[in-house]
Design an enzyme around this catalytic site. Structure first.
Site, PDB file in Angstrom:
ATOM      1  N   SER A   1      38.760  13.661  39.487  1.00  0.00           N
ATOM      2  CA  SER A   1      37.803  14.281  40.402  1.00  0.00           C
ATOM      3  C   SER A   1      37.480  13.401  41.597  1.00  0.00           C
ATOM      4  CB  SER A   1      36.502  14.621  39.662  1.00  0.00           C
ATOM      5  OG  SER A   1      35.908  13.456  39.120  1.00  0.00           O
ATOM      6  N   LEU A   2      37.622  12.096  41.463  1.00  0.00           N
ATOM      7  CA  LEU A   2      37.370  11.207  42.599  1.00  0.00           C
ATOM      8  C   LEU A   2      38.387  11.439  43.707  1.00  0.00           C
ATOM      9  CD1 LEU A   2      36.544   7.982  40.570  1.00  0.00           C
ATOM     10  CD2 LEU A   2      34.931   9.497  41.741  1.00  0.00           C
TER      11      LEU A   2
END
Length: 303
Positions: free
Chosen positions: A27-28
């Site tokens: 998700s980063l």
């Protein structure tokens, strides 16, 4: 330079595709196109008309699951002794976008935040946990696969630090007061060994590494200013991440700087108005190779 308006052009090329920059992570990475100012958005703005930024971030993924999607992200490995569809006929010193059309200019590998989820944490996140030893093996396999698929420039990013007050606040917001006594899903103490493992593996494999776990903690008020929930980035964190990625990539591979790359298709005022089709004829491959070697030599890069 956060979002370059118009880097000095190194010329233009005519081809059906541009070089690709693949961002592979969790998700980063997926949130790298967040607005305002995700780190992948900054990158895409800097490489406008020069390379396509392909975001392959997958929220919640750990390295165990990410290994399964490698063929879909990077294509099949090259046959033994051959070259894959992702490899270029030009060496890493080349700055010719035409020769690299459709190829991978560089890739980022950014996993670990979910692998480091605590087994003692809430059940939904404990399922993401991967032992640090397996995490290291998985990263090794990923780098090996990417190289076999023809990706010659790989930047490995360690998981960032975790700010516990932010994680607690996030859990309370998401679940309610019942989470006040729950163990945290992630902590810096649990994450740091994964960052160390990634950095050590990168050194062993000769892969450039951006040690975010160390670098971000050097920033003033890093937990509150750079992380929105103790893990993911605020706009200020996204901007800081882009600046660190940019510096690392351009230091390791100066031939990938936007100003060193040609733009796809000529500028409007460079078109031959008397014979428009002549401005859109692809350059023969052998001429592209020769031009790329000449440019690399002029830049002091071995081609």
């Amino acid at each position: 330079m956060l979002a370059s308006a118009a880097p000095v052009s190194a010329g233009s090329f005519v081809a059906a595709a541009r070089p690709r920059i693949i961002l592979f992570g969790d998700s980063l990475t997926e949130r790298g196109f967040d607005q305002p100012g995700g780190w992948a958005s900054y990158m895409a703005a800097n490489y406008t008309r020069r390379a396509d930024v392909v975001n392959r971030g997958m929220s919640g993924y750990n390295t165990r699951w990410a290994i399964q999607v490698l063929p879909y992200v990077f294509g099949p490995p090259a046959p033994s002794g051959g070259s894959s569809s992702s490899s270029s006929s030009i060496t890493a010193g080349s700055s010719s976008s035409a020769a690299l059309a459709g190829q991978v200019l560089f890739a980022t590998l950014f996993f670990g935040a979910n692998d480091a989820a605590r087994k003692e944490g809430p059940e939904h996140s404990a399922r993401q946990h991967v032992p640090v030893e397996e995490y290291g093996r998985n990263l090794r396999e990923m780098v090996s696969y990417m190289r076999a698929a023809g990706v010659r420039r790989i930047l490995l990013l360690t998981p960032p630090p975790v700010w516990s007050p932010g994680r607690r606040k996030h859990m309370l917001w998401r679940v309610g007061e019942q989470a006040s006594d729950w163990p945290l899903d992630r902590t810096q103490e649990a994450t740091e060994p994964y960052a160390r493992a990634a950095a050590e593996l990168a050194a062993e494999l000769g892969v450039p590494c951006l040690d975010l776990n160390t670098l971000l903690q050097q920033e003033e008020d890093w937990g509150e200013r750079l992380l929105c929930d103790g893990l993911h980035f605020t706009p200020a964190g996204q901007e800081k991440l882009w600046s660190l990625v940019r510096e690392a990539v351009w230091r390791e591979w100066p031939e990938t700087r936007p100003e060193a790359l040609k733009t796809q298709f000529p500028a409007w005022d460079a078109i031959n108005f008397a014979d428009i089709p002549s401005s859109f004829v692809p350059q023969p491959a052998d001429e592209v190779v020769a031009a790329a070697k000449k440019t690399a030599g002029a830049n002091g890069v071995k081609a």
